[in-house]
Every structure is written in structure tokens, then in C-alpha cells.
Design an enzyme around this catalytic site. Structure first.
Site, PDB file in Angstrom:
ATOM      1  CE  LYS A 141      -3.089   2.435  11.409  1.00  0.00           C
ATOM      2  NZ  LYS A 141      -2.864   1.723  10.149  1.00  0.00           N
ATOM      3  CD  GLU A 174      -0.828   0.836   3.581  1.00  0.00           C
ATOM      4  OE1 GLU A 174      -1.238   1.958   3.244  1.00  0.00           O
ATOM      5  OE2 GLU A 174      -0.877   0.389   4.727  1.00  0.00           O
TER       6      GLU A 174
HETATM    7  N1  PSU Z   1       0.097   0.668   8.561  1.00  0.00           N
HETATM    8  C1  PSU Z   1       1.145   1.446   8.962  1.00  0.00           C
HETATM    9  N2  PSU Z   1       1.043   2.799   8.773  1.00  0.00           N
HETATM   10  C2  PSU Z   1      -0.078   3.382   8.174  1.00  0.00           C
HETATM   11  C3  PSU Z   1      -1.168   2.565   7.754  1.00  0.00           C
HETATM   12  C4  PSU Z   1      -1.022   1.206   7.974  1.00  0.00           C
HETATM   13  O1  PSU Z   1       2.158   0.927   9.484  1.00  0.00           O
HETATM   14  O2  PSU Z   1      -0.104   4.612   7.991  1.00  0.00           O
HETATM   15  C5  PSU Z   1      -2.414   3.183   7.078  1.00  0.00           C
HETATM   16  C6  PSU Z   1      -3.114   2.135   6.201  1.00  0.00           C
HETATM   17  O3  PSU Z   1      -3.175   2.662   4.899  1.00  0.00           O
HETATM   18  C7  PSU Z   1      -4.496   1.980   6.796  1.00  0.00           C
HETATM   19  C8  PSU Z   1      -4.729   3.370   7.299  1.00  0.00           C
HETATM   20  O4  PSU Z   1      -5.438   1.555   5.853  1.00  0.00           O
HETATM   21  O5  PSU Z   1      -3.472   3.666   7.931  1.00  0.00           O
HETATM   22  C9  PSU Z   1      -5.936   3.430   8.221  1.00  0.00           C
HETATM   23  O6  PSU Z   1      -6.441   4.733   8.225  1.00  0.00           O
HETATM   24  P1  PSU Z   1      -7.908   5.012   8.817  1.00  0.00           P
HETATM   25  O7  PSU Z   1      -7.799   4.667  10.271  1.00  0.00           O
HETATM   26  O8  PSU Z   1      -8.141   6.503   8.565  1.00  0.00           O
HETATM   27  O9  PSU Z   1      -8.875   4.150   8.068  1.00  0.00           O
END
Ligand code: PSU
Ligand code: MN
Length: 316
Positions: free
Chosen positions: A169, A35
């Protein structure tokens, strides 16, 4: 926009595969989707570009082909050149695109980095089976007030792809996220662990129902899923960061509480929440959270390449 000639000037909205990715898929060689939101919005510039290139190199050295996903000038791309990766990494204005943002981005000619939801969708559409990231999005700790649940979860509930990650996370409500994954029917395998990983930490403390130990084990679960058929959903391979590389748990808990408080005080909402929290942790741990994050991502990318290789071998 309102042209009445049926095909004149119509743009193509299907994902465009790089020649390398197209050739690899045609020859049933292993390909790993990566990604781009983690590059554009999850890591600090200019280190993010070095990391993007390093992750692609990790996939190649394991004998697979990397396919970083992004949207460039209204074109959905699966597999980027080095110059294109640089654009995604360098542009401070680049947007963050979840799955729901893809159509407006394509229709307006915008550029953006893709989150897990948008990447998984485009990669699966392109015929890729394995995807690596750091940590998935999920249910936020303030859910009862904000209703903030990452679109990653619902998209994974209806996309047949294997996602290698270090759990979700740790800024999130991990037990609530695991419960949502169960409700949504998303498969979860602990890789070499009986505990769900904690992203920056090797363990979140929450048990997982299934544990596998080798890339071949994962490929076999994928084969069983294919044979069973039924509704498509994702398979999560939850791969913990090595304990030696994790963030100190006490530091983690303390700084995270501070970060959540700052997020509330500064009224950060929507797409900005996750990048804000990750950045806050990085600054308040003097970069230690960044190192743990990178160690987790590197491990996941290398494992994904091995799983893609085992899957390609099983298919021939
Ligand atoms: N994993 C990481 N760092 C990130 C992300 C994932 O180590 O920045 C990103 C991914 O793209 C994931 C996003 O889909 O954070 C989630 O964002 P949100 O909580 O706004 O959906
Ligand atoms: Mn969100």
C-alpha cells in the site's frame, strides 16, 4: 476450558475446507486463496459484498476455484458460501485477524476477517499455492516513532505461497518495505514491469530485480523454488494497476499527506491505522482511490487464477 477428560468436547482447530475447495485440491485443479480483511475493513459497505462476489466470479470465469478465507464462530474456514461471505461483509463488528490473532479467535469462538498474514498462513496450511490481494502491508512511514511494520512481512518470510498483489500500500514507506523483503528473503517478481508497483499508482518508482511476462513464467519460477527446496518463503508477484486505471499521482500525493497528518492528529494506532488511511483517501478523492484499488484487486485476482492454472498444468 479446564476439562480433564482428554478429548471430550475438544474443538477442532485445523482449517476447514469447503467441499468445493477440497474436491478441487484432490483433483489438482487450480484454486486461488482470497483474503477477507479487504472486504470487511478495506472497502465500504454495502459495495464490499458485491466486490467479494465479483472477485469469486472472476476466479471461476478463469476456470479456477475461489477460496476466500475467514474465521467464523471459532472455525478457520478456507472457502466460503455466499451466505458466509455476506456475514463477513455485513457485520460492522467483525474483527481484523492477523496471524497472531488466530489462536485466541479460535479458542474463544470469535469471528473475524483475515489479513494477508492470517490468510497466507491458513491457505498454505490447507495446501493452496496461490493467493491474490490488493496491496500488502509493510513498513509504515512513521516507523522510527511507532515501530509499525505489518505482520504480513514476517509471516511471508516463512510461508511458501505465491502472492499476487499491486505491490504494498502506497500509504507505507515503499523503499523501506522492499528493503525488509530483501532482508527477510522474500522473492519479488515484477509482472510485466521493471518498477515495483505503487498500489493506487502503476509505479512506485523503485526498481525490481526480476521481471516476468506470463503466468507460465511465474509457474516456472515456482517449480525452480520447489526443486531447490530450502527454507519456505513467499514469492511476491508484483502486478501494477493499468496506467489508465491508476489514481492521479498529484492527487494521490496531496491527499495522502493530509491522511497521514489526520492519523497523527487523531492518535490512530495499531490495527486501525491501515483502514483509517484507506478510508480517508477514499473520501478525500471522491471515491477515485476506491476505483483504483478495485481495478488493482480485479487485475490481481484474474492473474492469480491464470498462475494457479499454469501451476496446476505444470504439476500434471
Ligand atoms: N489490500 C487492500 N486493502 C486492504 C488490505 C490489503 O487492497 O485492506 C489489508 C490486508 O488484509 C493487509 C492489511 O494484510 O490490509 C494490512 O494491515 P496492517 O497494516 O494493519 O498489517
Ligand atoms: Mn500495523
Amino acid at each position: 476450558m479446564a476439562s480433564h477428560t482428554p478429548t471430550a468436547g475438544r474443538r477442532r482447530y485445523e482449517p476447514t475446507l469447503s467441499a468445493e475447495v477440497r474436491d478441487a485440491l484432490a483433483a489438482h485443479r487450480p484454486v486461488v486463496a482470497l483474503e477477507s480483511t479487504i472486504i470487511a475493513h478495506g472497502l465500504p459497505r454495502p459495495r464490499n459484498l458485491r466486490v467479494a462476489l465479483e472477485l469469486e466470479e472472476l476466479v471461476r470465469s478463469a476456470g479456477a476455484v475461489p477460496a476466500t478465507v475467514a474465521v467464523l464462530d471459532g472455525s478457520a474456514r478456507v472457502g466460503l458460501t455466499e451466505g458466509e461471505l455476506k456475514r463477513v461483509a455485513d457485520d460492522p463488528e467483525i474483527r481484523k485477524l492477523g496471524h497472531r490473532d488466530l489462536a485466541p479467535a479460535l479458542a474463544t469462538g470469535a469471528s473475524g476477517a483475515t489479513t494477508v498474514s492470517a490468510t497466507a498462513f491458513l491457505a498454505a496450511r490447507a495446501g493452496l499455492r496461490v493467493f491474490a490481494t490488493g496491496g500488502l502491508g509493510g513498513v509504515h512511514r512513521e516507523w522510527t516513532e511507532t515501530q509499525d511494520e505489518s505482520a504480513d512481512l514476517r509471516l511471508l518470510a516463512r510461508t511458501g505461497i505465491t502472492v499476487v498483489c499491486a505491490g504494498v500500500k502506497s500509504i507505507l514507506d515503499v523503499p523501506a518495505t522492499l528493503q525488509r523483503l530483501e532482508t527477510l528473503g522474500v522473492g519479488v517478481l515484477g509482472y510485466g514491469t521493471t518498477r515495483f508497483p505503487g498500489f493506487y499508482l502503476a509505479s512506485s518508482g523503485v526498481p525490481v530485480d526480476w521481471t516476468v511476462h506470463t503466468p507460465e513464467d511465474v509457474a516456472e519460477v515456482m517449480r525452480a523454488r520447489d526443486a531447490l527446496g530450502g527454507p519456505e518463503s513467499a514469492l511476491i508477484v508484483a502486478h501494477p494497476v493499468a496506467e489508465a486505471d491508476q489514481l492521479d499521482p498529484e492527487l494521490h500525493d496531496r491527499v495522502l499527506a493530509e491522511a497521514l497528518e489526520a492519523c497523527r492528529e487523531q492518535d490512530i494506532t495499531g490495527q486501525a491505522v491501515t483502514p483509517f488511511l484507506l478510508d480517508h483517501l477514499m473520501r478525500r478523492t471522491a471515491g477515485a482511490s476506491l476505483e483504483a484499488n478495485l481495478a488493482a484487486v480485479r487485475g490481481n485476482v484474474a492473474l492469480a487464477a491464470r498462475i494457479a492454472t499454469a501451476t496446476a498444468a505444470a504439476a500434471t
